[in-house]
Write an enzyme that holds these catalytic residues in place. Structure first.
Site, PDB file in Angstrom:
ATOM      1  CD  GLN A  31      26.954  33.510  24.981  1.00  0.00           C
ATOM      2  OE1 GLN A  31      26.755  34.683  25.256  1.00  0.00           O
ATOM      3  NE2 GLN A  31      26.297  32.872  24.028  1.00  0.00           N
ATOM      4  CG  ASN A  46      17.468  31.641  20.753  1.00  0.00           C
ATOM      5  OD1 ASN A  46      18.217  32.444  20.205  1.00  0.00           O
ATOM      6  ND2 ASN A  46      16.627  32.012  21.703  1.00  0.00           N
ATOM      7  N   GLY A  47      14.850  31.724  19.247  1.00  0.00           N
ATOM      8  CA  GLY A  47      14.423  32.836  18.405  1.00  0.00           C
ATOM      9  C   GLY A  47      12.914  32.976  18.346  1.00  0.00           C
ATOM     10  N   GLY A  48      12.403  34.050  18.961  1.00  0.00           N
ATOM     11  CA  GLY A  48      10.991  34.413  18.817  1.00  0.00           C
ATOM     12  C   GLY A  48      10.003  33.456  19.474  1.00  0.00           C
ATOM     13  CG  HIS A 104      18.977  33.510  17.029  1.00  0.00           C
ATOM     14  ND1 HIS A 104      19.380  34.741  17.497  1.00  0.00           N
ATOM     15  CD2 HIS A 104      17.701  33.689  16.617  1.00  0.00           C
ATOM     16  CE1 HIS A 104      18.388  35.617  17.352  1.00  0.00           C
ATOM     17  NE2 HIS A 104      17.363  35.000  16.812  1.00  0.00           N
ATOM     18  CB  CYS A 157      26.992  38.395  19.575  1.00  0.00           C
ATOM     19  SG  CYS A 157      26.740  40.133  19.892  1.00  0.00           S
TER      20      CYS A 157
HETATM   21  C1  LIG Z   1      19.346  42.599  25.515  1.00  0.00           C
HETATM   22  C2  LIG Z   1      19.849  41.367  24.834  1.00  0.00           C
HETATM   23  C3  LIG Z   1      21.162  40.958  25.027  1.00  0.00           C
HETATM   24  C4  LIG Z   1      21.655  39.794  24.413  1.00  0.00           C
HETATM   25  N1  LIG Z   1      22.914  39.363  24.705  1.00  0.00           N
HETATM   26  C5  LIG Z   1      23.342  38.151  24.209  1.00  0.00           C
HETATM   27  C6  LIG Z   1      24.554  37.574  24.630  1.00  0.00           C
HETATM   28  O1  LIG Z   1      25.262  38.097  25.496  1.00  0.00           O
HETATM   29  N2  LIG Z   1      24.932  36.402  24.083  1.00  0.00           N
HETATM   30  C7  LIG Z   1      24.165  35.743  23.147  1.00  0.00           C
HETATM   31  O2  LIG Z   1      24.555  34.672  22.681  1.00  0.00           O
HETATM   32  N3  LIG Z   1      22.999  36.268  22.748  1.00  0.00           N
HETATM   33  C8  LIG Z   1      22.557  37.429  23.281  1.00  0.00           C
HETATM   34  N4  LIG Z   1      21.320  37.898  22.942  1.00  0.00           N
HETATM   35  C9  LIG Z   1      20.479  37.101  22.031  1.00  0.00           C
HETATM   36  C10 LIG Z   1      19.623  36.124  22.826  1.00  0.00           C
HETATM   37  O3  LIG Z   1      20.406  35.189  23.531  1.00  0.00           O
HETATM   38  C11 LIG Z   1      18.665  35.364  21.882  1.00  0.00           C
HETATM   39  O4  LIG Z   1      19.426  34.628  20.969  1.00  0.00           O
HETATM   40  C12 LIG Z   1      17.746  36.306  21.114  1.00  0.00           C
HETATM   41  O5  LIG Z   1      17.191  37.295  21.964  1.00  0.00           O
HETATM   42  C13 LIG Z   1      16.603  35.516  20.435  1.00  0.00           C
HETATM   43  O6  LIG Z   1      15.839  34.825  21.397  1.00  0.00           O
HETATM   44  P1  LIG Z   1      14.421  35.408  21.923  1.00  0.00           P
HETATM   45  O7  LIG Z   1      13.597  35.714  20.706  1.00  0.00           O
HETATM   46  O8  LIG Z   1      13.826  34.289  22.742  1.00  0.00           O
HETATM   47  O9  LIG Z   1      14.700  36.632  22.730  1.00  0.00           O
HETATM   48  C14 LIG Z   1      20.814  39.049  23.556  1.00  0.00           C
HETATM   49  C15 LIG Z   1      19.494  39.464  23.367  1.00  0.00           C
HETATM   50  C16 LIG Z   1      19.003  40.600  24.004  1.00  0.00           C
HETATM   51  C17 LIG Z   1      17.547  40.997  23.799  1.00  0.00           C
END
Ligand SMILES: Cc1cc2nc3c(=O)[nH]c(=O)nc-3n(C[C@H](O)[C@H](O)[C@H](O)COP(=O)(O)O)c2cc1C
Length: 335
Positions: free
Chosen positions: A67, A220-222, A180, A97
């Site tokens: 990425q 994606n998300g949660g 997301h 992001c």
């Molecule tokens: C510690 C942390 C770092 C993250 N870094 C990135 C990243 O480098 N690039 C990105 O696209 N999303 C990043 N995210 C977002 C995740 O990829 C994801 O979209 C977000 O956590 C929601 O998914 P989840 O609910 O399954 O965790 C990060 C999330 C966390 C918790």
């Protein structure tokens, strides 16, 4: 769906400071099939950086997606060309992001206000590689108090806004969209809050797949349970999970069914694999802590979880500590 896209029902979300090569090796000790992501790496870091350190990985980590974050097509092209030397399966652009450091530089989610620019960046990435080029974005953004005044519109948070964005991106031949399902609020919420506060709107992700079935859509998300995954997979092509896998990696054993297999690995077997990995690190003079810090969730929800965390969080912990923990675990089983 065309064959030229990397298709995989489950992916482990890119997470800065988490999904480095050590965590990815840990994932592979449990599950060999899920698609993995690097941390986000800026195009500039690739252009100026120590490449093997930034881009190198072990064969076992495939399938894996690099990425990148980029502000302009020139840098994106150069970065992807450089990354061609490494065997990534797919290259992804981060447009999700909300971090100010990233948004302030017109990278990440703020780019959602400039779909034509994003299309140009993706076009440049496609010109630099034959691999799948994909995008990870939000369903929208609230860019008030941060986007420049020259932009008449600052909030892009309706379904129509997202569809317009997706339509513009599709025109340059992008087919894989990781979405997301919440907006990013660019000013007023920090990065962590932006993963929790804006409500999840899964329906809009389903809708875009329904209205443009040619898209490969990953939600994606949660997402936390196999049951939720099954429900999402009725509507979209794939599911991306971040925090739940990091916090409770044993959930990866439940994903065998998406690959036509049963994963029966035990925690003891995983610790045995960890010992081999850590012994190799020790031989190479790399601090085991860099790996062990990612394994704190191995006993998530189990008796002994606190004990495990304390033991592996010790900055001096290494193979010796793991061997003792394994011995204790085996003794306990015998009682
Ligand atoms: C510690 C942390 C770092 C993250 N870094 C990135 C990243 O480098 N690039 C990105 O696209 N999303 C990043 N995210 C977002 C995740 O990829 C994801 O979209 C977000 O956590 C929601 O998914 P989840 O609910 O399954 O965790 C990060 C999330 C966390 C918790």
């Amino acid at each position: 769906m065309e064959k030229d896209i990397v298709q995989n029902k489950i992916s482990v979300a890119p997470m800065v400071d988490r999904t480095d090569r050590h965590f990815r090796n840990f994932v592979r000790m449990i599950n060999k099939d899920v698609l993995m992501y690097t941390e986000m790496i800026t195009a500039q870091a690739i252009i100026n950086g120590n490449l093997d350190y930034i881009l190198g990985f072990d064969k076992i980590e495939n399938p894996i997606v690099l990425q990148i974050a980029a502000t302009n097509p020139e840098d994106a092209y150069k970065a992807v060309k450089i990354a061609e030397k490494y065997d990534y399966d797919e290259i992804n652009l981060n447009v999700g992001c909300p971090s100010e450091r990233v948004s302030g530089n017109m990278m990440g989610a703020s780019l959602m206000a400039y779909p034509e620019k994003v299309a140009k960046i993706l076009e440049a990435m496609k010109a630099a590689t034959k691999k799948t080029v994909s995008i990870k974005h939000r369903i929208g953004i609230d860019g008030r108090k941060i986007l420049p005044d020259a932009l008449s519109k600052k909030v892009f948070d309706t379904y129509e806004d997202m569809k317009n964005f997706v339509e513009i991106i599709r025109k340059v031949g992008i087919k894989k969209f990781i979405i997301h399902a919440r907006i990013a609020v660019l000013a007023g919420l920090d990065t962590k809050q932006n993963r929790e506060v804006p409500p999840l709107r899964y329906d809009e992700v389903y809708k875009i797949k329904k209205e443009i079935p040619d898209l490969y859509v990953e939600i994606n998300g949660g997402i936390k349970t196999a049951e939720q995954i099954d429900n999402h997979l009725k509507e979209v092509d794939a599911v991306m999970i971040g925090r739940q896998i990091y916090d409770n990696p044993m959930i990866l054993t439940k994903f065998g069914k998406y690959y036509g297999k049963k994963i029966e690995v035990t925690r003891e077997e995983i610790i045995e694999r960890m010992i081999k990995y850590v012994e190799k690190m020790e031989l190479e003079g790399i601090r085991p802590h860099l790996f062990l810090r990612h394994t704190h969730g191995l006993f998530f929800g189990q008796r002994g979880s606190k004990f495990w965390k304390r033991a592996i969080n010790d900055p001096k912990a290494g193979s010796f500590v793991l061997k003792n923990l394994l011995k204790e675990l085996k003794n306990e089983r015998k009682i």
